[in-house]
Design a protein around this motif. Structure first.
Motif, mmCIF file in Angstrom:
data_model
loop_
_atom_site.group_PDB
_atom_site.id
_atom_site.type_symbol
_atom_site.label_atom_id
_atom_site.label_comp_id
_atom_site.label_asym_id
_atom_site.label_seq_id
_atom_site.Cartn_x
_atom_site.Cartn_y
_atom_site.Cartn_z
ATOM 1 N N LYS A 540 0.914 -1.110 -0.049
ATOM 2 C CA LYS A 540 0.060 -0.146 -0.132
ATOM 3 C C LYS A 540 0.836 1.253 0.253
ATOM 4 C CE LYS A 540 -4.005 -2.344 0.214
ATOM 5 N NZ LYS A 540 -5.047 -2.036 -0.972
ATOM 6 N N LYS A 541 0.426 2.430 -0.811
ATOM 7 C CA LYS A 541 1.129 3.629 -0.692
ATOM 8 C C LYS A 541 0.181 4.602 0.057
ATOM 9 C CE LYS A 541 1.238 6.481 -4.200
ATOM 10 N NZ LYS A 541 1.610 7.094 -5.495
ATOM 11 N N ASN A 545 3.262 9.226 0.386
ATOM 12 C CA ASN A 545 4.402 8.400 -0.686
ATOM 13 C C ASN A 545 5.083 7.346 -0.217
ATOM 14 O OD1 ASN A 545 3.221 9.822 -3.079
ATOM 15 N ND2 ASN A 545 5.008 11.421 -2.831
ATOM 16 N N TYR A 547 5.624 3.801 1.374
ATOM 17 C CA TYR A 547 5.101 2.272 0.841
ATOM 18 C C TYR A 547 5.215 1.443 2.102
ATOM 19 C CZ TYR A 547 5.685 3.889 -4.007
ATOM 20 O OH TYR A 547 5.555 4.757 -5.281
ATOM 21 N N THR A 611 1.374 0.067 -9.442
ATOM 22 C CA THR A 611 0.458 1.214 -10.278
ATOM 23 C C THR A 611 -0.803 1.432 -9.521
ATOM 24 O OG1 THR A 611 1.400 -0.109 -12.156
ATOM 25 C CG2 THR A 611 -0.732 1.299 -12.635
ATOM 26 N N ASP A 612 -0.950 2.695 -9.681
ATOM 27 C CA ASP A 612 -2.199 3.260 -8.972
ATOM 28 C C ASP A 612 -3.279 2.539 -9.456
ATOM 29 O OD1 ASP A 612 -0.514 5.166 -7.591
ATOM 30 O OD2 ASP A 612 -1.017 6.842 -8.755
ATOM 31 N N GLY A 613 -4.306 2.183 -8.368
ATOM 32 C CA GLY A 613 -5.487 1.626 -8.697
ATOM 33 C C GLY A 613 -5.498 -0.061 -9.121
ATOM 34 N N ASN A 614 -4.263 -0.466 -9.195
ATOM 35 C CA ASN A 614 -3.983 -1.872 -9.707
ATOM 36 C C ASN A 614 -4.525 -3.028 -8.792
ATOM 37 O OD1 ASN A 614 -2.617 -3.532 -11.886
ATOM 38 N ND2 ASN A 614 -1.002 -3.967 -10.328
#
Length: 694
Positions: A540-541, A545, A547, A611-614
């Motif tokens: 999770k990010k 920013n 991780y 990737t965002d929303g991955n």
């Protein structure tokens, strides 16, 4: 004598054209081989009018980024097409036309390689390729006859198209009339463009005597020579009868009996409907439809009897008994995966599970995506990607074998689970990804075409426009004088000398008919990308920013300590690393954006594409929330979600003051208001537990 000379002349002309066509194909093959250092893949063969034009280069182009608009001058398309050219990634061009392409049209596309690569030899300045769009065609079939009332009914219908078609065009192709009076067609307008349209023939007037509804179609509006008509008889008001019987395969086997009148729901159908070999069927009434669910699997020709005791909603009995032999179709030959995960734990025994039906064997192919190429693969693809061209760039087939499943005597036409021990095919390398492909051909099918002949016959038998469009480009012309040996041809594919090593028949009418070669196409292949690893990872990010990683052992579910996590940017350069603690947790604090994470311990390696929303599509959820401008974040929750009047509420307040710690015993005030905004309760507390305020 003159006839003999004329016949010889015709043969010579035919041979000339045949040889010319073959020379053209060989020229294309030489051209493809000549440009292999620059062109990896292009759109080819038969293509949908809705598909974009794709050019995949063999090497990356410096400065190209995903979504970047590229000058249209790089491509020249004949006939001319307006559209937008973008870079899908550093080596792929995608041209999206402003409007759909023209059907049944051959397009020639030239790529100006001299504008892409610097100092390219003049002989390679331009590359030209061709493809052809699918010819327009369609079919019409009717479904259920249903009643609005005693006098008014409607008939369901479906239009299937060979390619994407506009709804407005579909509406112009079909019409219906009753006794010379045009009937209204009501279309399901959920999709403006589709290959499948549902509509109903509305306002059918039911008279005393039987009447006919005439359904006519004319494809001239879409340049198709498909013209025809069909009659559907509408029983008279006093003619309570059976209109149609249909066998249903999915989601479960059943028999659909369409009556001319709506059925009385509360009646006992036991003994009134009998199916050969079925002892205790179940019945469901849906308007004019009686659905019968057998208690056993039915295959082949089955006797169905319907007796006169059945009543409609007006209490009238069925006038005549009905008896017919119908065909219950076997399940079509197919393969499906049992799971869709990408991590295969316990690399000592790599068990790959799948299900198959009506097949005696399957072909297993193992493709290895090499460890050094995985981040390159993840730049443009998720772990479970089926992009064959991108997989060819980073992997290679390392094993293939035909696996025997069952014999005809052992086949019962039901789905059956199988397991393959992949360790017998290869020794898993730590860090590699293995793609397992399962395919089959007509020779492996145990489907009884004779027993299922009635079900596999084309429903539009009155059409005379059957056609069998083979692949627009014969791949055998691209083999560069290779022998017919299938292995050599496939090796040429992995060497990037041909685009495809499989040959398929194309016929859109027969693509669902297992007794036709067109059924056994690339859509029947199932595949799964696997990582031989015991490490399960959640990443999770945060808004800052940072991780956060949680790593567990998939076999034991215990946290994994000492796991090395390396983070990379999009250019595959390492930007930092962390290790998990005793609870399997790790936090990476860095200023740079990470695109990939490589998680490893011992012989186990897992990859993440950051990737965002991955992880989960949030497009259907309102997750926007409010961005905190000042103050602190708090959260209130209760021990349950629903309370009755008079219940005591136990509420907990959690405060996140990590970035701006509050002094010890700092008070918290809680106010409770009713729906009208009136204050009904207020309390102030400074009691804390583990720095969480209660």
């Amino acid at each position: 004598m003159k006839r003999h000379h004329l016949f010889s002349l015709l043969i010579c002309i035919s041979l000339m054209f045949s040889c010319g066509n073959q020379d053209s194909k060989l020229e294309d093959a030489d051209n493809l081989f000549k440009f292999r250092d620059y062109i990896s893949y292009t759109s080819t063969g038969l293509q949908s009018i809705a598909d974009p034009i794709i050019v995949n280069l063999s090497t990356d182009v410096k400065g190209w980024e995903a979504g970047q608009i590229i000058s249209e001058a790089l491509l020249s398309i004949k006939p001319h097409v307006e559209g937008e050219l973008k870079a899908a990634n550093a080596h792929t061009l995608v041209f999206t036309p402003d409007e759909y392409l023209d059907p049944a049209t051959e397009y020639s596309v030239s790529v100006k390689l001299s504008d892409i690569y610097k100092a390219i030899p003049s002989a390679y300045s331009s590359y030209t390729f061709q493809f052809k769009t699918i010819s327009p065609n369609f079919s019409i079939s009717t479904t259920d006859l249903q009643s609005y009332s005693k006098q008014w009914q409607y008939l369901g219908a479906v239009m299937k198209s060979a390619d994407v078609m506009a709804l407005e065009d579909a509406k112009t192709l079909v019409s219906a009339s009753q006794d010379g009076k045009k009937l209204k067609l009501q279309w399901n307008e959920i999709n403006g463009h589709s290959k499948y349209f549902e509509f109903k023939i509305d306002s059918i007037h039911r008279t005393i005597e039987n009447t006919d509804v005439l359904i006519s179609w004319d494809g001239s509006a879409i340049d198709s020579d498909n013209i025809g008509q069909n009659k559907v008889t509408i029983p008279g008001i006093n003619n309570f009868t059976i209109v149609n019987l249909e066998t249903i395969k999915n989601p479960e086997q059943s028999l659909s009996i369409n009556f001319s009148d709506p059925l009385k729901p509360q009646q006992n159908f036991d003994g009134l409907v009998t199916i050969q070999g079925v002892k205790t069927p179940k019945f469901v009434v849906d308007g004019n439809i009686l659905k019968v669910y057998p208690d056993v699997k039915l295959v082949g020709n089955i006797q169905v009897d319907v007796f006169t005791g059945i009543s409609n909603t007006d209490g009238y009995k069925l006038k005549k008994p009905f008896s017919e032999v119908i065909s219950f179709e076997d399940v079509k030959p197919m393969v499906r995966l049992i799971s869709n995960g990408t991590i295969l734990p316990n690399s000592e025994q790599l068990k790959f599970n799948f299900e198959a039906v009506n097949l005696s064997a399957v072909d297993v192919r193992i493709i290895k995506i090499y460890e050094d190429n995985i981040l390159q693969f993840l730049q443009d693809n998720p772990l479970n990607s089926n992009n064959e061209n991108d997989i060819k760039r980073v992997g290679r087939r390392i094993a293939k074998q035909t696996i025997q499943l069952q014999t005809a005597a052992e086949n019962f036409g039901k789905w059956k689970a199988y397991s393959i021990d992949l360790s017998k095919f290869f020794k898993a390398d730590a860090g590699a990804i293995y793609r397992v492909e399962l395919s089959f051909n007509k020779n492996y099918a145990l489907y009884d075409c004779d027993a299922n002949a009635a079900s596999t016959e084309n429903q539009e038998d009155n059409y005379e426009d059957y056609y069998d469009e083979e692949d627009y480009y014969n791949e055998e012309a691209y083999t560069e004088n290779l022998t017919e040996d299938e292995n050599l041809k496939e090796e040429a594919y992995w060497d990037n000398r041909i685009y495809n090593y499989r040959n398929y028949h194309y016929n859109w009418r027969e693509q669902d008919n297992p007794c036709h070669d067109a059924y056994y196409n690339q859509n029947r292949i199932v595949a799964q990308n696997l990582i031989a690893s015991n490490l399960g990872v959640i990443a999770k990010k945060g808004a800052n920013n940072d991780y956060y990683f949680a790593v567990t052992n998939i076999l034991s579910t215990n946290p994994e300590t000492g796991v090395k996590i390396k983070l990379y940017n999009f250019q595959q350069q390492e930007i930092g690393s962390v290790s998990t603690d005793t609870e399997g947790l790790a936090t990476f604090k860095g200023k740079n954006f990470a695109s990939f994470a490589v998680v490893s311990k011992g012989k186990n390696t897992t990859y993440l594409r950051l990737t965002d929303g991955n992880s989960l599509s949030l497009s259907k959820f309102d997750v926007s929330g409010n961005q905190l401008q000042q103050g602190l974040k708090g959260y209130i929750y209760g021990e349950r979600g629903v309370w009755r009047p008079g219940d005591t509420l136990f509420l907990t307040f959690m405060l996140n003051d990590k970035d701006n710690p509050l002094p010890k015993d700092h008070p918290v005030k809680m106010e409770v208001t009713d729906p009208n905004g009136k204050l009904i309760y207020k309390n102030v507390t400074s009691h804390q537990l583990n720095k969480v305020l209660w």
